[in-house]
Every structure is written in structure tokens, then in C-alpha cells.
Design an enzyme around this catalytic site. Structure first.
Site, PDB file in Angstrom:
ATOM      1  N   ASN A 227      13.614  43.518  42.190  1.00 56.47           N
ATOM      2  CA  ASN A 227      14.681  44.101  41.371  1.00 56.47           C
ATOM      3  C   ASN A 227      14.546  45.620  41.340  1.00 56.47           C
ATOM      4  OD1 ASN A 227      12.321  43.478  39.820  1.00 56.47           O
ATOM      5  ND2 ASN A 227      13.449  43.678  37.899  1.00 56.47           N
TER       6      ASN A 227
ATOM      7  N   GLU B 275      16.077  48.763  39.138  1.00 64.02           N
ATOM      8  CA  GLU B 275      16.850  49.136  37.941  1.00 64.02           C
ATOM      9  C   GLU B 275      17.349  50.574  38.027  1.00 64.02           C
ATOM     10  OE1 GLU B 275      14.357  48.081  34.596  1.00 64.02           O
ATOM     11  OE2 GLU B 275      14.718  45.941  34.959  1.00 64.02           O
TER      12      GLU B 275
ATOM     13  N   CYS C 135      19.331  42.629  40.866  1.00 62.07           N
ATOM     14  CA  CYS C 135      18.281  41.598  40.815  1.00 62.07           C
ATOM     15  C   CYS C 135      17.597  41.443  42.180  1.00 62.07           C
ATOM     16  CB  CYS C 135      18.883  40.253  40.458  1.00 62.07           C
ATOM     17  SG  CYS C 135      19.599  40.147  38.816  1.00 62.07           S
TER      18      CYS C 135
ATOM     19  N   GLU D 158      16.940  38.707  43.817  1.00 61.22           N
ATOM     20  CA  GLU D 158      17.575  37.729  44.708  1.00 61.22           C
ATOM     21  C   GLU D 158      18.682  38.376  45.523  1.00 61.22           C
ATOM     22  OE1 GLU D 158      16.942  37.536  41.513  1.00 61.22           O
ATOM     23  OE2 GLU D 158      16.696  35.482  40.810  1.00 61.22           O
TER      24      GLU D 158
ATOM     25  N   CYS E 294      19.792  34.440  37.840  1.00 65.33           N
ATOM     26  CA  CYS E 294      20.911  34.647  36.916  1.00 65.33           C
ATOM     27  C   CYS E 294      22.204  34.139  37.552  1.00 65.33           C
ATOM     28  CB  CYS E 294      21.030  36.129  36.548  1.00 65.33           C
ATOM     29  SG  CYS E 294      21.820  37.129  37.823  1.00 65.33           S
TER      30      CYS E 294
ATOM     31  N   CYS F  13      23.536  36.063  40.609  1.00 65.35           N
ATOM     32  CA  CYS F  13      22.784  35.779  41.846  1.00 65.35           C
ATOM     33  C   CYS F  13      23.099  34.377  42.382  1.00 65.35           C
ATOM     34  CB  CYS F  13      21.289  35.948  41.615  1.00 65.35           C
ATOM     35  SG  CYS F  13      20.842  37.682  41.391  1.00 65.35           S
TER      36      CYS F  13
HETATM   37  N1  THU Z   1      16.412  39.984  37.224  1.00 63.18           N
HETATM   38  C1  THU Z   1      16.240  39.572  38.512  1.00 63.18           C
HETATM   39  O1  THU Z   1      15.710  40.308  39.348  1.00 63.18           O
HETATM   40  N2  THU Z   1      16.685  38.332  38.840  1.00 63.18           N
HETATM   41  C2  THU Z   1      17.312  37.474  37.996  1.00 63.18           C
HETATM   42  O2  THU Z   1      17.789  36.423  38.414  1.00 63.18           O
HETATM   43  C3  THU Z   1      17.426  37.805  36.585  1.00 63.18           C
HETATM   44  C4  THU Z   1      17.017  39.183  36.189  1.00 63.18           C
HETATM   45  C5  THU Z   1      15.972  41.337  36.863  1.00 63.18           C
HETATM   46  C6  THU Z   1      17.108  42.268  36.540  1.00 63.18           C
HETATM   47  C7  THU Z   1      16.441  43.285  35.652  1.00 63.18           C
HETATM   48  O3  THU Z   1      15.852  44.290  36.466  1.00 63.18           O
HETATM   49  C8  THU Z   1      15.331  42.500  34.971  1.00 63.18           C
HETATM   50  O4  THU Z   1      15.168  41.308  35.712  1.00 63.18           O
HETATM   51  C9  THU Z   1      15.608  42.165  33.521  1.00 63.18           C
HETATM   52  O5  THU Z   1      16.826  41.543  33.380  1.00 63.18           O
END
Ligand code: THU
Length: 130
Positions: free
Chosen positions: A42, A44, A53, A55, A86, A89
Site C-alpha cells: 500500500n 498512502e 491498497c 492489492e 477491501c 480491490c
Molecule cells: N489497505 C490495503 O492495502 N488493502 C486493503 O484491502 C485494505 C486497506 C491499506 C490502505 C491504507 O493504506 C491502509 O491499508 C489502511 O486502510
């Protein structure tokens, strides 16, 4: 490539996560029919909605290299819970088929689902060939 090996790729990938806001590091390893594995994490952003994310970063990396057929994705994080993908994704992955196996790992344990199980009756404009 075993599920365990794929999960190890995801575990390694989360070490590169850029997550200064949530401090929640996620890694994904996407196995293609070609045999290639694309790993990513991920990423940010100060403008939170811009974050992506693990994925999807892995999926887009693979697609941008010409991959279209995917066998399995393994997901790992540095938390204590299983890192279920999520909704965004799930939808992004479903573009390329819902037979995809989704492996989530936590604390040395794994659970496996199909994308169809995680996103039943998902939206698609695709009726035939992909
Ligand atoms: N996140 C993912 O990388 N994958 C997911 O399926 C859910 C959330 C990340 C996004 C963000 O950087 C952190 O987790 C908190 O939400």
C-alpha cells in the site's frame, strides 16, 4: 508456486509499504497464469483518498506489464487480523475473473477463498472475452 510461498512474497512486500498515516502495512503477491509473480504494497498520501491498497498496486503493476490472467493473490499485513481485501480491490480484481483464489494470511495461518465468494454478483460490463 505453493500458497505458502506466495504468502511469503506478500509478507516481504509489506515491508516496503508507505503507510505513515495509518501505520497499517499491507503486502500482496499476485500469481499470473504466465508463472510470473508481482508483489506490491500500500502507498498512502497526504491527501488520504489518493492512497492505493496493496492489492491494486500489485494488480496494476501486473496489468501494465501485459498480464491479463491471474491464478491467485496472497495478502499479508503487520496486524493481527486476516487482511481481507477491501471492496474496491475486490471489484478491481474481478475485472479479470472471479475464479481468482484469494489467500489471506495472519500469524502463520492461511485462509483461502475464491473472489466469487468474496464478491458475489459483482458488477461487470464484460460479457465475453477479456
Ligand atoms: N489497505 C490495503 O492495502 N488493502 C486493503 O484491502 C485494505 C486497506 C491499506 C490502505 C491504507 O493504506 C491502509 O491499508 C489502511 O486502510
Amino acid at each position: 508456486m505453493s500458497d505458502r510461498e506466495l504468502l511469503e512474497g506478500a509478507e516481504k512486500a509489506y515491508l516496503n509499504a508507505y503507510a505513515p498515516y495509518s501505520h497499517f502495512r499491507v503486502g500482496a503477491a499476485l500469481l499470473c497464469e504466465s508463472g510470473e509473480v508481482y508483489t506490491d504494497c500500500n502507498v498512502e498520501n497526504s491527501s488520504y483518498g489518493v492512497s492505493c491498497c496493496a492489492e491494486r498496486t500489485a494488480l496494476y503493476k501486473a496489468v501494465s506489464e501485459g498480464e491479463r490472467k491471474f491464478t491467485a493473490i496472497a495478502i499479508a499485513c503487520d496486524g493481527d487480523e486476516y487482511p481481507y481485501p477491501c471492496g474496491i480491490c475486490r471489484q478491481a480484481l474481478s475485472e479479470f475473473g472471479t475464479d481468482l483464489r484469494v489467500i489471506v494470511g495472519s500469524g502463520g495461518e492461511m485462509k483461502t477463498f475464491t473472489l466469487e465468494e468474496l464478491l458475489p454478483s459483482g458488477f461487470s460490463l464484460m460479457s465475453g472475452e477479456q
